[in-house]
Design a protein around this motif. Structure first.
Motif, mmCIF file in Angstrom:
data_model
loop_
_atom_site.group_PDB
_atom_site.id
_atom_site.type_symbol
_atom_site.label_atom_id
_atom_site.label_comp_id
_atom_site.label_asym_id
_atom_site.label_seq_id
_atom_site.Cartn_x
_atom_site.Cartn_y
_atom_site.Cartn_z
ATOM 1 N N MET A 81 1.390 -1.110 -0.442
ATOM 2 C CA MET A 81 0.240 -0.122 -0.457
ATOM 3 C C MET A 81 0.536 1.295 0.055
ATOM 4 N N GLY A 82 2.360 1.015 0.212
ATOM 5 C CA GLY A 82 3.256 2.200 0.357
ATOM 6 C C GLY A 82 2.789 3.352 1.310
ATOM 7 N N THR A 83 2.412 2.478 2.692
ATOM 8 C CA THR A 83 2.631 3.313 3.787
ATOM 9 C C THR A 83 3.541 3.013 5.269
ATOM 10 N N LEU A 84 3.859 3.424 6.415
ATOM 11 C CA LEU A 84 4.859 3.604 7.090
ATOM 12 C C LEU A 84 4.151 4.113 7.992
ATOM 13 N N ASP A 85 3.868 3.639 9.454
ATOM 14 C CA ASP A 85 3.072 4.525 10.357
ATOM 15 C C ASP A 85 3.502 3.931 11.585
ATOM 16 N N ALA A 86 4.027 4.720 12.435
ATOM 17 C CA ALA A 86 3.796 4.089 14.350
ATOM 18 C C ALA A 86 2.208 3.955 14.605
ATOM 19 N N LEU A 87 1.273 3.115 14.838
ATOM 20 C CA LEU A 87 0.051 2.772 15.269
ATOM 21 C C LEU A 87 0.002 2.502 16.540
ATOM 22 N N VAL A 88 0.228 4.329 16.816
ATOM 23 C CA VAL A 88 0.831 4.946 18.160
ATOM 24 C C VAL A 88 -1.136 5.438 18.453
ATOM 25 N N PRO A 89 -1.886 5.812 19.401
ATOM 26 C CA PRO A 89 -3.299 6.468 19.069
ATOM 27 C C PRO A 89 -2.956 9.027 18.898
ATOM 28 N N GLU A 90 -3.605 8.796 17.749
ATOM 29 C CA GLU A 90 -2.899 10.185 17.546
ATOM 30 C C GLU A 90 -2.890 11.323 18.847
ATOM 31 N N ALA A 91 -3.770 11.128 19.526
ATOM 32 C CA ALA A 91 -3.398 12.191 20.944
ATOM 33 C C ALA A 91 -2.044 12.245 20.867
ATOM 34 N N GLU A 92 -1.420 10.648 21.587
ATOM 35 C CA GLU A 92 -0.078 10.244 22.355
ATOM 36 C C GLU A 92 1.100 10.442 21.185
ATOM 37 N N TRP A 93 0.898 10.088 19.984
ATOM 38 C CA TRP A 93 2.061 10.766 18.922
ATOM 39 C C TRP A 93 1.992 12.497 18.797
ATOM 40 N N ALA A 94 1.344 12.777 18.555
ATOM 41 C CA ALA A 94 1.258 14.424 18.687
ATOM 42 C C ALA A 94 1.559 15.010 20.162
ATOM 43 N N ALA A 95 1.532 14.004 20.693
ATOM 44 C CA ALA A 95 2.641 15.208 22.389
ATOM 45 C C ALA A 95 3.365 14.385 22.560
ATOM 46 N N ARG A 96 4.496 13.806 21.908
ATOM 47 C CA ARG A 96 5.449 12.769 21.891
ATOM 48 C C ARG A 96 6.484 14.717 21.743
ATOM 49 N N THR A 97 7.892 14.568 22.203
ATOM 50 C CA THR A 97 8.585 15.539 22.375
ATOM 51 C C THR A 97 9.298 14.566 21.419
ATOM 52 N N PRO A 98 10.207 14.990 20.380
ATOM 53 C CA PRO A 98 11.450 14.206 19.513
ATOM 54 C C PRO A 98 12.811 14.485 20.515
ATOM 55 N N ALA A 99 12.809 12.333 20.330
ATOM 56 C CA ALA A 99 13.933 12.583 21.415
ATOM 57 C C ALA A 99 15.359 13.721 20.983
ATOM 58 N N PRO A 100 16.070 14.194 22.153
ATOM 59 C CA PRO A 100 17.455 14.697 21.412
ATOM 60 C C PRO A 100 19.059 13.613 20.867
ATOM 61 N N LEU A 101 19.740 13.968 19.704
ATOM 62 C CA LEU A 101 21.086 13.940 20.077
ATOM 63 C C LEU A 101 21.468 13.413 20.924
ATOM 64 N N SER A 102 22.010 12.265 21.636
ATOM 65 C CA SER A 102 23.351 12.537 23.077
ATOM 66 C C SER A 102 24.304 13.441 22.643
ATOM 67 N N PRO A 103 24.708 14.183 23.766
ATOM 68 C CA PRO A 103 25.486 15.027 24.126
ATOM 69 C C PRO A 103 26.828 13.806 23.503
ATOM 70 N N GLU A 104 26.677 12.339 23.657
ATOM 71 C CA GLU A 104 28.169 11.926 22.943
ATOM 72 C C GLU A 104 28.383 11.534 22.567
ATOM 73 N N ALA A 105 26.918 11.870 21.987
ATOM 74 C CA ALA A 105 26.702 11.121 20.167
ATOM 75 C C ALA A 105 26.849 11.763 19.340
ATOM 76 N N ALA A 106 26.701 13.342 19.620
ATOM 77 C CA ALA A 106 26.764 14.438 18.833
ATOM 78 C C ALA A 106 28.833 14.822 18.129
ATOM 79 N N LEU A 107 29.608 14.592 20.228
ATOM 80 C CA LEU A 107 30.567 14.643 19.966
ATOM 81 C C LEU A 107 32.019 13.754 19.111
ATOM 82 N N THR A 108 31.064 12.764 19.320
ATOM 83 C CA THR A 108 31.922 11.470 18.191
ATOM 84 C C THR A 108 31.223 12.033 16.761
#
Length: 614
Positions: free
Chosen positions: A559-586
């Motif tokens: 079908m050409g779809t790619l989804d996280a099957l997470v409730p829409e409200a919960e998905w919208a409320a999530r904060t994107p994870a940051p790149l860790s300082p250690e990884a950024a330094l590396t």
């Protein structure tokens, strides 16, 4: 070689071409106006000051200086990616001498205008050097510009084969679009250990059935001499696309480096670029040749052969360099109508030598052209147009080049098919869209029962984390591996081929597994379903950064779809994870990564070609 009539265009191919032309109209027109202004200038040594001319030709023999300045003989520049770290580029060591000899015989002169860097992804695979790989493309483009900016040339010969090198040379050349240019390939290495056997040993090593000695022996038997690696990855896809674009001497893609035919084709490249120079009879600057139709021809050839997904990034950048705007929707719409006509590893068991013996690029292009999937009315460096690329070069009894028609039937129907009996009615590439953004998947090598995977996510911020989890036996289950912070802005978007063997082992054990990443996994990706180039990338706050362990992901290539099957409200409320300082330094330091910090900060998204120069 004879000119065949142009068949009626497939309506979907024409529709995509028209859409690209309309979208690009203003940008393309401005590009062509700049090209025409540069092409109208007097030749180099005539318009330059005496000191400039003296510096330009100081090291040339006196006879060549006389030819250029007094006799106004054509003068060609070579831009070479020669080094002997790359097996594919090692043969280029002797090319300048061959080219000079052919040029002198034709009354012309030649200089090596400059060299460009060329790194081997096989050497840097899974190592920090791979984080420079994608950015090396734009570095090569800039180095090409440095070479050509001496601005004394009537045409250029571009010597490069491998992954980022051909796109980089092409981008650089298109920024000198007023120049006629011909690409000069070097050919594949001879067949060694089969790609299938090599893959088996890799999987056996991943599952600890064999040791390092057996693995090294297998790898050395596969990669054993001069020439490109024999699987159909990015390097060999490059050569297929250049044939489809008409930028080679016809049929020169897959002739071996030390074959006598290869020498004749290299020498013929000199006559070809002289023929298309401004005073050569049919002026064909590369910026005019590479138009919307030419770009579509390259896209079609890629899809019809199951080529490298890296070109969904590279050819977006190539097109942009010519003032043309394409995107992944264009690729997907073409894929829906372009038949799959070749199966070469990893889409099949054959290598490129067997592909060539079965009919090779010429057979595929003939079938595509006769079926209306290609624009036959394009300019090419060959006088006879695109029809010339449907024929096979050889040497006659006197050692002269000739071209002949290929048989109507393929040499091996397990490798190449006619358009009337394709492997698949579609090109095997899918655009995936959903609440996880946009990504691409190549399904031509993936078993049909794996085109849909719905499983819990296991989230990793580094490919080494996944490898350690596999080694620890923690992945014996159904899952979608999410490897994020691998996009161009995060760490240069490395290839993740090290993940193929362990994921293949798990799939062979019966688990339903897939990979989702904002990184790359090109033509060697194989049988595991892999959604790659996820955009926007995690570092840009893309939705892949919202995923958590246990989230159910549905990857549906049907079908050409790619989804996280997470409730829409919960998905919208999530904060994107940051790149860790250690990884950024590396990601920012050591082994040359510091020098590419500016590129990481300015790079566009994968779908915009990951360009750093806009």
């Amino acid at each position: 070689m004879s000119q065949a009539p142009t068949p009626a265009r497939h309506p979907a191919v024409q529709a995509v071409t028209d859409r690209i032309r309309s979208r690009s109209a203003g940008l393309r027109q401005a590009y062509l106006e700049r090209l025409d202004r540069l092409a109208a200038r007097p030749r180099g040594s005539d318009r330059m000051g005496c000191a400039n001319v003296a510096h330009a030709f100081a090291a040339l023999p006196g006879t060549d200086k006389l030819r250029i300045v007094a006799e106004r003989a054509p003068h060609l520049g070579i831009v070479t990616a020669y080094n002997d770290m790359l097996s594919a580029h090692q043969p280029y060591e002797g090319y300048p001498a061959q080219i000079r000899e052919a040029a002198r015989a034709a009354g012309a002169t030649v200089q090596v205008a400059g060299g460009v860097p060329a790194m081997c992804d096989g050497v840097t695979q899974g190592l920090p050097g791979m984080e420079l790989s994608l950015f090396s493309r734009d570095t090569i483009a800039m180095a090409t510009a440095v070479a050509l900016t001496h601005d004394v040339f009537d045409g250029a010969l571009l010597l490069g084969v491998c992954d980022k090198i051909v796109p980089g040379l092409l981008i650089g050349a298109l920024h000198f679009g007023h120049l006629p240019c011909v690409f000069v390939p070097a050919g594949p290495m001879s067949t060694g250990l089969s790609n299938g056997e090599k893959a088996k040993v890799r999987e056996a090593y991943a599952s600890k059935q064999v040791g390092r000695d057996e693995l090294l022996a297998a790898e050395s038997a596969a990669y054993h001499g001069p020439g490109t690696c024999t699987f159909y990855g990015t390097a060999n896809s490059n050569q297929m696309l250049l044939e489809a674009m008409g930028l080679h001497v016809p049929g020169s893609a897959f002739v071996h480096p030390h074959d006598g035919l290869r020498t004749a084709l290299t020498q013929a490249a000199v006559g070809t670029v002289l023929d298309i120079r401004r005073d050569g009879g049919r002026f064909t600057p590369i910026g005019r040749l590479v138009d919307e139709r030419c770009i579509v021809n390259a896209m079609v050839a890629l899809l019809a052969t199951g080529g490298s997904t890296n070109h969904l990034i590279h050819w977006v950048a190539v097109a942009r360099a010519a003032g043309i705007l394409i995107d992944w929707t264009d690729f997907a719409d073409l894929s829906a109508v372009v038949p799959l006509l070749a199966r070469v590893y990893p889409n099949g068991s054959a290598d490129v030598n067997q592909f060539q013996a079965a009919g090779g690029p010429g057979f595929v292009l003939r079938e595509l052209l006769s079926g209306g999937w290609l624009h036959g009315d394009v300019m090419t460096v060959a006088r006879e147009g695109l029809a010339a690329y449907t024929q096979l070069p050889s040497l006659d009894a006197g050692g002269a080049l000739r071209w002949q028609a290929l048989p109507a039937a393929p040499g091996d129907e397990g490798i190449v098919r006619t358009a009337a009996a394709p492997f698949s009615a579609t090109g095997g590439l899918k655009l995936l869209q959903g609440n996880l953004g946009r990504a691409v998947i190549k399904v031509s090598a993936v078993p049909e029962d794996r085109h849909v995977v719905e499983a819990p996510a296991i989230v990793f911020d580094d490919q080494l984390e996944l490898l350690r989890a596999f080694e620890a036996g923690q992945l014996q289950r159904d899952f979608v591996a999410v490897v994020r912070f691998q996009g161009p802005a995060a760490n240069g978007m490395p290839e993740l081929h090290k993940l193929t063997p362990p994921l293949a082992v798990l799939q062979n054990q019966g688990f339903r597994v897939a990979l989702l990443t904002d990184g790359r996994m090109s033509g060697a990706s194989g049988k595991v379903p892999v959604a790659i180039h996820a955009s926007p990338e995690a570092l840009a706050g893309g939705p892949i950064a919202r995923l958590r362990d246990g989230d159910i992901i549905r990857l549906d290539a049907v079908m050409g779809t790619l989804d996280a099957l997470v409730p829409e409200a919960e998905w919208a409320a999530r904060t994107p994870a940051p790149l860790s300082p250690e990884a950024a330094l590396t990601n920012a330091h050591d082994l040359g990564r510091d020098l590419f910090g500016g590129m990481r900060r300015t790079v566009r998204s994968a779908e915009e070609g990951a360009v750093t120069w806009l």
